[in-house]
Design an enzyme around this catalytic site. Sequence first.
Site, PDB file in Angstrom:
ATOM      1  N   THR A   1      68.732  41.891  17.244  1.00  0.00           N
ATOM      2  CA  THR A   1      69.603  41.006  18.012  1.00  0.00           C
ATOM      3  C   THR A   1      68.841  40.566  19.253  1.00  0.00           C
ATOM      4  O   THR A   1      67.962  41.298  19.723  1.00  0.00           O
ATOM      5  CB  THR A   1      70.900  41.720  18.408  1.00  0.00           C
TER       6      THR A   1
ATOM      7  N   GLU B   1      75.617  43.949  16.222  1.00  0.00           N
ATOM      8  CA  GLU B   1      75.894  45.378  16.430  1.00  0.00           C
ATOM      9  C   GLU B   1      77.163  45.845  15.727  1.00  0.00           C
ATOM     10  O   GLU B   1      77.459  47.030  15.690  1.00  0.00           O
ATOM     11  CB  GLU B   1      76.023  45.677  17.936  1.00  0.00           C
TER      12      GLU B   1
ATOM     13  N   LYS C   1      80.898  32.199  37.745  1.00  0.00           N
ATOM     14  CA  LYS C   1      81.694  32.838  38.788  1.00  0.00           C
ATOM     15  C   LYS C   1      81.711  31.929  39.999  1.00  0.00           C
ATOM     16  O   LYS C   1      80.694  31.750  40.662  1.00  0.00           O
ATOM     17  CB  LYS C   1      81.107  34.211  39.126  1.00  0.00           C
TER      18      LYS C   1
ATOM     19  N   TRP D   1      86.425  33.898  37.850  1.00  0.00           N
ATOM     20  CA  TRP D   1      85.772  33.490  36.617  1.00  0.00           C
ATOM     21  C   TRP D   1      86.316  32.160  36.114  1.00  0.00           C
ATOM     22  O   TRP D   1      87.527  31.931  36.094  1.00  0.00           O
ATOM     23  CB  TRP D   1      86.029  34.529  35.515  1.00  0.00           C
TER      24      TRP D   1
HETATM   25  P1  ADP Z   1      72.873  36.475  19.246  1.00  0.00           P
HETATM   26  O1  ADP Z   1      72.929  37.112  20.615  1.00  0.00           O
HETATM   27  O2  ADP Z   1      71.506  36.384  18.679  1.00  0.00           O
HETATM   28  O3  ADP Z   1      73.672  35.220  19.156  1.00  0.00           O
HETATM   29  P2  ADP Z   1      74.830  37.627  17.464  1.00  0.00           P
HETATM   30  O4  ADP Z   1      74.702  36.692  16.366  1.00  0.00           O
HETATM   31  O5  ADP Z   1      75.057  39.049  17.183  1.00  0.00           O
HETATM   32  O6  ADP Z   1      73.552  37.577  18.340  1.00  0.00           O
HETATM   33  O7  ADP Z   1      75.929  37.047  18.422  1.00  0.00           O
HETATM   34  C1  ADP Z   1      77.063  37.729  18.785  1.00  0.00           C
HETATM   35  C2  ADP Z   1      77.805  36.970  19.847  1.00  0.00           C
HETATM   36  O8  ADP Z   1      78.193  35.678  19.395  1.00  0.00           O
HETATM   37  C3  ADP Z   1      79.092  37.626  20.254  1.00  0.00           C
HETATM   38  O9  ADP Z   1      78.885  38.665  21.155  1.00  0.00           O
HETATM   39  C4  ADP Z   1      79.862  36.468  20.853  1.00  0.00           C
HETATM   40  O10 ADP Z   1      79.462  36.220  22.190  1.00  0.00           O
HETATM   41  C5  ADP Z   1      79.415  35.299  20.014  1.00  0.00           C
HETATM   42  N1  ADP Z   1      80.434  35.000  18.996  1.00  0.00           N
HETATM   43  C6  ADP Z   1      80.404  35.320  17.700  1.00  0.00           C
HETATM   44  N2  ADP Z   1      81.494  34.836  17.071  1.00  0.00           N
HETATM   45  C7  ADP Z   1      82.241  34.190  17.992  1.00  0.00           C
HETATM   46  C8  ADP Z   1      83.496  33.479  17.983  1.00  0.00           C
HETATM   47  N3  ADP Z   1      84.198  33.286  16.880  1.00  0.00           N
HETATM   48  N4  ADP Z   1      83.923  32.972  19.147  1.00  0.00           N
HETATM   49  C9  ADP Z   1      83.236  33.121  20.297  1.00  0.00           C
HETATM   50  N5  ADP Z   1      82.056  33.775  20.367  1.00  0.00           N
HETATM   51  C10 ADP Z   1      81.563  34.296  19.237  1.00  0.00           C
END
Ligand code: ADP
Length: 552
Positions: A191, A336, A445, A450
Amino acid sequence: MDEDRSASHDLMQRWELTVDRLIVHAARWHGSRELVSRAADGSITRTTYADVEQRARRFSSALVAAGIGRGSRIATLAMNSARHVETWFGVMGIGAVCHTVNPRLFEEQLAYILNDAGARWLVADPQFAALVDKLRPQCTALEKIVYLCERDQMPAGQRDAVDYEALIAAAARDCRWGDFDEHTAAALCYTSGTTGHPKGVLYTHRSEVLHTLITSQGGMVGMSAEDRLLMVVPMFHANGWGIPFAAAAAGATLVLPGPRLDPVSLFELLEGERVTYSAAVPTVWQLLLDHLSANGLRLSTLKRVLIGGSACPLALIRGFRDEHGVDVVQGWGMTEMSPVGTVSTAVPEVAALGVEERLSYAAKQGRVPFGVDMKITDDDGTTLPHDGQRAGHVRVRGPAVIARYFKHDGPDPLDPDGYFDTGDIGTIDAHGYLQITDRAKDLIKSGGEWISSVEIENVVAGHPKALMAAVIAIPHPKWRERPLLVVRLKPGVSATREEFLGFLEGKIARWWMPDDVLFVDEMPLGATGKLDKKRLRARFAAGPGDSVGSDR
Ligand code: ADP
């Protein structure tokens, strides 16, 4: 003391939850169901679950013959194809670790990841040969390169690499799978993380199988043997959201688009293969819907799309529903979490609402299934109420949630109660729906409060001239940070700053109003096809000076 432990304890079968069982099940009970793969040249090949199982076993034999065993890492650098699915099961079936690598990462990141993983073999699509050539001298643990092709499709100048077809043709048909503890590692995925180097998430057989069962529950992403599923989400993106496993469990037909992910090719596949279900990040769908409306095209077989990876704008949900009669299911999760954490399907209280309100729930990230435990907390770790108002840090735990990063001796990623901090900020409402308001690292912020970039982006996505929108923080002398709206317009239209600010008027709090609006030709996309806000921030950190221009 137990009364008679031997008579009352553990009287059911030991049936280790290992992923080979998924493909064995598919081969035995859905053996003739197809996997349809599209190659880079557009040609289509068809195979079945029964074939995939047999060919995967041959690949396992080739690995075993080369001394690959339990725990060895085998990397794949490939787009979605039946051969790629075979390599997953072939590697995992013998207890080796399938390490999916994202070819869109930068070369230095790829070399770092392959070395950190200690990958012994690299299995790649021939189209990535030039990249493999660059990586090879940097990755000393690599023993062998296998290209997923026939001999006559081998890239030029690859004398010591082998083609997958020759490799499996020469390998023994039978190879014993399973027979190991379900806690054995199965797959490894890196990741981007928030700081420093990418970090590895090492899934176990048990976590993969439980994730499959978790997502297959009713009201989740569950698919059936009747589904023909176009898997746009790449297999290197967080287990391909678990779809290769879940499709095998259900016996769903898999349609695998290879490298052709542009709207024209996707439309051809959706219609040509009578696809009923599909999964991808929002940007893919935004481009597809725009292509369809610009060309007056209709989707005739698609019933449902799973959208995840970043927030799904309401306008996208509406576009699918109103113009094509397609239901949108939004999923939220992260690498994760294997990765699915919540899904936005309706509970009865929501199903009973009017159309507009129901749609607003579909635009939330959704509810947890059995198997994921979730809470939101304030900065001190105190749990916040489910009032849909107070936003906090989203924390999760469960059998498919990470406990520790691969080879990582940094701080324990879990809090004292065993919850993992996702790095996302969100609210949970009275019906249990999570709504992500931001990633902690993307938060704006302003004057100590926020501002939700996601909420503003969702409103802007409903503007008829907007193709994509991003809201980022720019430094401000008084408020510390203020929001800046960056918009990519649909092709051939023009717009003014005032038009967009006027559109936002009354739809967001007044103090959330972006200080400025910039129009760009291209949005920078990250390696998994999501908007890359880090690059946008870097570009506009000094203020909105450089406005229009293409980026990547
Ligand atoms: P990367 O950091 O490489 O993008 P991931 O693919 O694991 O790694 O991304 C996970 C992140 O993507 C989540 O922590 C969240 O912030 C975002 N995310 C995933 N699905 C959604 C969703 N449906 N709506 C909003 N954010 C999302």
